[in-house]
Design a protein around this motif. Structure first.
Motif, PDB file in Angstrom:
ATOM      1  N   ASN A   1     -38.065  10.595 -17.733  1.00  0.00           N
ATOM      2  CA  ASN A   1     -38.061  10.448 -16.272  1.00  0.00           C
ATOM      3  C   ASN A   1     -39.266   9.622 -15.852  1.00  0.00           C
ATOM      4  N   PRO A   2     -39.122   8.778 -14.846  1.00  0.00           N
ATOM      5  CA  PRO A   2     -40.313   8.055 -14.374  1.00  0.00           C
ATOM      6  C   PRO A   2     -41.262   9.002 -13.658  1.00  0.00           C
ATOM      7  N   ILE A   3     -42.515   8.546 -13.509  1.00  0.00           N
ATOM      8  CA  ILE A   3     -43.480   9.319 -12.729  1.00  0.00           C
ATOM      9  C   ILE A   3     -43.815   8.543 -11.473  1.00  0.00           C
ATOM     10  N   PHE A   4     -43.909   9.239 -10.352  1.00  0.00           N
ATOM     11  CA  PHE A   4     -44.270   8.595  -9.093  1.00  0.00           C
ATOM     12  C   PHE A   4     -45.632   9.117  -8.671  1.00  0.00           C
ATOM     13  N   LEU A   5     -46.566   8.189  -8.488  1.00  0.00           N
ATOM     14  CA  LEU A   5     -47.928   8.581  -8.137  1.00  0.00           C
ATOM     15  C   LEU A   5     -48.330   7.856  -6.871  1.00  0.00           C
TER      16      LEU A   5
ATOM     17  N   PRO B   1     -51.603  21.393  -7.536  1.00  0.00           N
ATOM     18  CA  PRO B   1     -50.644  22.499  -7.469  1.00  0.00           C
ATOM     19  C   PRO B   1     -49.497  22.342  -8.470  1.00  0.00           C
ATOM     20  N   PRO B   2     -48.751  23.424  -8.712  1.00  0.00           N
ATOM     21  CA  PRO B   2     -47.637  23.388  -9.666  1.00  0.00           C
ATOM     22  C   PRO B   2     -46.571  22.376  -9.266  1.00  0.00           C
ATOM     23  N   GLY B   3     -45.922  21.814 -10.252  1.00  0.00           N
ATOM     24  CA  GLY B   3     -44.748  20.972 -10.011  1.00  0.00           C
ATOM     25  C   GLY B   3     -45.037  19.626  -9.398  1.00  0.00           C
ATOM     26  N   THR B   4     -46.277  19.123  -9.550  1.00  0.00           N
ATOM     27  CA  THR B   4     -46.597  17.834  -8.933  1.00  0.00           C
ATOM     28  C   THR B   4     -46.629  16.696  -9.951  1.00  0.00           C
ATOM     29  N   GLY B   5     -46.364  16.994 -11.219  1.00  0.00           N
ATOM     30  CA  GLY B   5     -46.243  15.918 -12.200  1.00  0.00           C
ATOM     31  C   GLY B   5     -47.391  15.794 -13.185  1.00  0.00           C
ATOM     32  N   LYS B   6     -48.226  16.829 -13.301  1.00  0.00           N
ATOM     33  CA  LYS B   6     -49.363  16.731 -14.221  1.00  0.00           C
ATOM     34  C   LYS B   6     -48.904  16.643 -15.681  1.00  0.00           C
ATOM     35  N   SER B   7     -48.025  17.569 -16.067  1.00  0.00           N
ATOM     36  CA  SER B   7     -47.545  17.541 -17.453  1.00  0.00           C
ATOM     37  C   SER B   7     -46.755  16.264 -17.712  1.00  0.00           C
ATOM     38  N   LEU B   8     -45.994  15.860 -16.718  1.00  0.00           N
ATOM     39  CA  LEU B   8     -45.190  14.643 -16.847  1.00  0.00           C
ATOM     40  C   LEU B   8     -46.090  13.426 -17.078  1.00  0.00           C
ATOM     41  N   LEU B   9     -47.181  13.352 -16.314  1.00  0.00           N
ATOM     42  CA  LEU B   9     -48.087  12.211 -16.455  1.00  0.00           C
ATOM     43  C   LEU B   9     -48.734  12.203 -17.844  1.00  0.00           C
TER      44      LEU B   9
ATOM     45  N   THR C   1     -55.129  21.527 -14.811  1.00  0.00           N
ATOM     46  CA  THR C   1     -55.463  22.798 -14.197  1.00  0.00           C
ATOM     47  C   THR C   1     -54.913  22.852 -12.777  1.00  0.00           C
ATOM     48  N   ASN C   2     -54.505  24.040 -12.362  1.00  0.00           N
ATOM     49  CA  ASN C   2     -54.081  24.219 -10.968  1.00  0.00           C
ATOM     50  C   ASN C   2     -55.293  24.391 -10.063  1.00  0.00           C
ATOM     51  N   HIS C   3     -56.372  24.898 -10.634  1.00  0.00           N
ATOM     52  CA  HIS C   3     -57.534  25.233  -9.817  1.00  0.00           C
ATOM     53  C   HIS C   3     -58.776  24.589 -10.424  1.00  0.00           C
TER      54      HIS C   3
ATOM     55  N   ASP D   1     -39.840   7.925  -2.921  1.00  0.00           N
ATOM     56  CA  ASP D   1     -39.498   7.532  -4.294  1.00  0.00           C
ATOM     57  C   ASP D   1     -38.771   8.666  -5.019  1.00  0.00           C
ATOM     58  N   LEU D   2     -39.282   9.878  -4.821  1.00  0.00           N
ATOM     59  CA  LEU D   2     -38.683  11.030  -5.506  1.00  0.00           C
ATOM     60  C   LEU D   2     -37.243  11.247  -5.048  1.00  0.00           C
ATOM     61  N   TRP D   3     -36.997  11.175  -3.727  1.00  0.00           N
ATOM     62  CA  TRP D   3     -35.622  11.340  -3.233  1.00  0.00           C
ATOM     63  C   TRP D   3     -34.734  10.237  -3.756  1.00  0.00           C
TER      64      TRP D   3
ATOM     65  N   SER E   1     -43.196  19.897  -3.404  1.00  0.00           N
ATOM     66  CA  SER E   1     -43.677  19.229  -4.619  1.00  0.00           C
ATOM     67  C   SER E   1     -42.548  18.385  -5.196  1.00  0.00           C
ATOM     68  N   GLY E   2     -42.911  17.553  -6.167  1.00  0.00           N
ATOM     69  CA  GLY E   2     -41.898  16.756  -6.862  1.00  0.00           C
ATOM     70  C   GLY E   2     -40.837  17.643  -7.484  1.00  0.00           C
ATOM     71  N   ALA E   3     -41.283  18.757  -8.067  1.00  0.00           N
ATOM     72  CA  ALA E   3     -40.328  19.653  -8.713  1.00  0.00           C
ATOM     73  C   ALA E   3     -39.382  20.275  -7.673  1.00  0.00           C
ATOM     74  N   ASP E   4     -39.905  20.587  -6.465  1.00  0.00           N
ATOM     75  CA  ASP E   4     -39.042  21.142  -5.404  1.00  0.00           C
ATOM     76  C   ASP E   4     -37.971  20.122  -5.007  1.00  0.00           C
ATOM     77  N   ILE E   5     -38.406  18.879  -4.827  1.00  0.00           N
ATOM     78  CA  ILE E   5     -37.467  17.824  -4.431  1.00  0.00           C
ATOM     79  C   ILE E   5     -36.416  17.629  -5.512  1.00  0.00           C
ATOM     80  N   GLU E   6     -36.859  17.664  -6.756  1.00  0.00           N
ATOM     81  CA  GLU E   6     -35.919  17.524  -7.870  1.00  0.00           C
ATOM     82  C   GLU E   6     -34.871  18.640  -7.823  1.00  0.00           C
ATOM     83  N   THR E   7     -35.319  19.870  -7.617  1.00  0.00           N
ATOM     84  CA  THR E   7     -34.380  21.002  -7.610  1.00  0.00           C
ATOM     85  C   THR E   7     -33.336  20.842  -6.513  1.00  0.00           C
TER      86      THR E   7
HETATM   87  N1  LIG Z   1     -44.880  12.841  -9.152  1.00  0.00           N
HETATM   88  C1  LIG Z   1     -43.719  13.063  -9.769  1.00  0.00           C
HETATM   89  N2  LIG Z   1     -42.960  12.039 -10.195  1.00  0.00           N
HETATM   90  C2  LIG Z   1     -41.784  12.250 -10.803  1.00  0.00           C
HETATM   91  N3  LIG Z   1     -41.284  13.467 -11.065  1.00  0.00           N
HETATM   92  C3  LIG Z   1     -41.988  14.544 -10.674  1.00  0.00           C
HETATM   93  C4  LIG Z   1     -43.249  14.396 -10.008  1.00  0.00           C
HETATM   94  N4  LIG Z   1     -43.728  15.619  -9.737  1.00  0.00           N
HETATM   95  C5  LIG Z   1     -42.826  16.492 -10.221  1.00  0.00           C
HETATM   96  N5  LIG Z   1     -41.786  15.864 -10.784  1.00  0.00           N
HETATM   97  C6  LIG Z   1     -40.617  16.518 -11.397  1.00  0.00           C
HETATM   98  O1  LIG Z   1     -40.928  17.901 -11.529  1.00  0.00           O
HETATM   99  C7  LIG Z   1     -40.987  18.290 -12.889  1.00  0.00           C
HETATM  100  C8  LIG Z   1     -42.135  19.247 -13.090  1.00  0.00           C
HETATM  101  O2  LIG Z   1     -43.349  18.557 -13.044  1.00  0.00           O
HETATM  102  P1  LIG Z   1     -44.562  18.899 -14.028  1.00  0.00           P
HETATM  103  O3  LIG Z   1     -44.124  19.857 -15.076  1.00  0.00           O
HETATM  104  O4  LIG Z   1     -45.161  17.638 -14.487  1.00  0.00           O
HETATM  105  O5  LIG Z   1     -45.515  19.643 -13.025  1.00  0.00           O
HETATM  106  P2  LIG Z   1     -46.997  20.169 -13.264  1.00  0.00           P
HETATM  107  O6  LIG Z   1     -47.847  19.510 -12.253  1.00  0.00           O
HETATM  108  O7  LIG Z   1     -47.357  20.041 -14.689  1.00  0.00           O
HETATM  109  O8  LIG Z   1     -46.819  21.689 -12.850  1.00  0.00           O
HETATM  110  P3  LIG Z   1     -47.543  23.005 -13.430  1.00  0.00           P
HETATM  111  O9  LIG Z   1     -48.881  23.079 -12.787  1.00  0.00           O
HETATM  112  O10 LIG Z   1     -46.629  24.099 -12.959  1.00  0.00           O
HETATM  113  O11 LIG Z   1     -47.592  22.878 -14.905  1.00  0.00           O
HETATM  114  C9  LIG Z   1     -41.143  17.007 -13.663  1.00  0.00           C
HETATM  115  O12 LIG Z   1     -40.626  17.123 -14.957  1.00  0.00           O
HETATM  116  C10 LIG Z   1     -40.373  16.024 -12.805  1.00  0.00           C
HETATM  117  O13 LIG Z   1     -38.998  16.111 -13.087  1.00  0.00           O
END
Ligand SMILES: Nc1ncnc2c1ncn2[C@@H]1O[C@H](COP(=O)(O)OP(=O)(O)OP(=O)(O)O)[C@@H](O)[C@H]1O
Ligand SMILES: [Mg+2]
Length: 369
Positions: free
Chosen positions: A85-89, A126-134, A225-227, A255-257, A282-288
């Motif tokens: 998946n692409p990442i949007f920053l 915060p969770p679900g914002t793309g840290k692990s993805l990046l 880290t979240n915090h 971009d996410l939408w 968050s990105g993850a919320d929009i994805e869901t």
């Molecule tokens: N900025 C983004 N660009 C693209 N996709 C995103 C983005 N943020 C979230 N997502 C989508 O949400 C999913 C979850 O994101 P990710 O696991 O990277 O979050 P995280 O910041 O690591 O959260 P956590 O703190 O819970 O580990 C991604 O796999 C992706 O599908």
């Protein structure tokens, strides 16, 4: 694109030497070239194969030796596939991302002039914002294996074992030219509350610091880290590169939408009002939300219901469920939605979202008075 025999030879060689990492890297590159050449179908298929991680290799008797906890035998480090998946920053995030990659790629040149700093990047937010993805994208861009440290196995209740595990992880890294991802760094800070023996947290923090300092200048370490404020300042200081993830800004949300709801095809006219509405998601919320709406449309053989998407956004922001409803919106729901969107979105856009005429939207507005 004519297939370059070079790839075929490399791939065969890697496969016969059961070099899982190399097979994946070559296949990943091939997929990228196929996509560039317009053969998205084959690229997708190849990526799907790459994701079936190592099954045939395991069947061939080859198992990668990753470090494990000596008592539980749980893996301390896990190799994960590169993301597809692409990442949007936002702009600031993108800049650090690019700078970081450039510095990694030129580390020898930089250190020759005494200009290199440690290739350690801290991601906070915060969770679900793309840290692990990046983190995965950085590994993919560098063409290096992506090793994720399983902090839940690393941190054990057994006194002394946590430190031993951390040392095991850092001893293992130099043997691979990998990207090491320390996810959930807060877990270390949380030892503070866990009524541990007084010196435990301090010892663990020191072991992490020693581990970081022991790596050679080519090592790439990413921590998330979240915090950020819970992180020990001594650890914080060892990460010269930092990206702070907030909830995504309106441009990033658009971009996410576009990506998750419209698969990057058109859709601006709808994506724009949705991105205005989805502030705080968050990105993850929009994805869901987007994927649920698409799933409904596909299985019920109809178009995506954008009204249901908008309603799900508002519900979610009000603390409710993020699941778009499956059934068509009732006239009463459309009316309430139109009135709820009035302040934020133009009448034309409300009409588009609801699939009604603009006149109908003005009627809904009137009924409010
Ligand atoms: N900025 C983004 N660009 C693209 N996709 C995103 C983005 N943020 C979230 N997502 C989508 O949400 C999913 C979850 O994101 P990710 O696991 O990277 O979050 P995280 O910041 O690591 O959260 P956590 O703190 O819970 O580990 C991604 O796999 C992706 O599908
Ligand atoms: Mg994560």
């Amino acid at each position: 694109m004519p297939l370059d025999p070079k790839h075929l030879i490399e791939l065969t060689d890697a496969a016969l030497s059961a070099d899982y990492t190399r097979v994946r890297r070559i296949a990943g590159n091939l997929a990228r070239e196929l996509a560039k050449a317009g053969n998205e179908g084959a690229a997708k298929e190849l990526r799907a194969l790459v994701r079936k991680r190592g099954v045939p290799l395991r069947a061939s008797g080859y198992v990668e030796t990753l470090p494990v906890d000596s008592k539980s035998r749980l893996p301390l480090v896990e190799e994960q596939a590169w993301p597809d998946n692409p990442i949007f920053l936002n702009e600031a995030g993108n800049r650090v991302f690019r700078d970081f990659l450039t510095d990694v790629q030129h580390v020898d040149e930089l250190s020759a002039k005494g200009l290199a700093s440690r290739l350690n990047l801290l991601l906070s937010g915060p969770p679900g914002t793309g840290k692990s993805l990046l983190a995965g994208h950085i590994a993919a861009n560098l063409g290096r294996p992506f090793y994720v440290v399983r902090l839940d196995s690393v941190i054990t209740s057994l006194l002394g074992d946590t430190g031993k595990n951390i040392r095991t992880v850092f001893d293992f890294v130099p043997s691979r030219n990998a990207v090491l991802f320390l996810d959930e760094m807060d877990a270390i800070a949380k030892l503070r509350d866990d009524r541990n023996e007084l010196g435990e947290l301090k010892r663990v923090v020191n072991t992490v610091i020693q581990g970081l300092d022991s790596l050679d200048p080519h090592a790439v370490v990413i921590a998330a880290t979240n915090h950020a404020h819970l992180l020990d300042p001594a650890i914080w200081r060892r990460f010269p590169y930092k990206i702070e993830f907030g909830p995504p800004e309106v441009e990033v949300r658009a971009d996410l939408w576009k990506h998750f709801l419209f698969e990057d095809k058109d859709g601006e006219q709808i994506a724009d009002p949705l991105s205005v509405l989805s502030e705080g998601l968050s990105g993850a919320d929009i994805e869901t939300i987007a994927l649920t709406a698409r799933r409904h449309a596909l299985l019920d053989k109809r178009d995506i219901d954008f009204g249901a998407v908008a309603l799900a956004i508002l519900n979610f922001r009000a603390g409710g469920s993020s699941m778009p409803q499956r059934t068509a919106l009732e006239p009463e729901q459309k009316k309430q939605l139109a009135q709820g969107l009035k302040e934020k979105v133009s009448a034309a856009n409300i009409a588009r979202l609801l699939g009604v005429t603009r006149q109908a939207v003005y009627q809904y507005f009137k009924q409010e008075e």
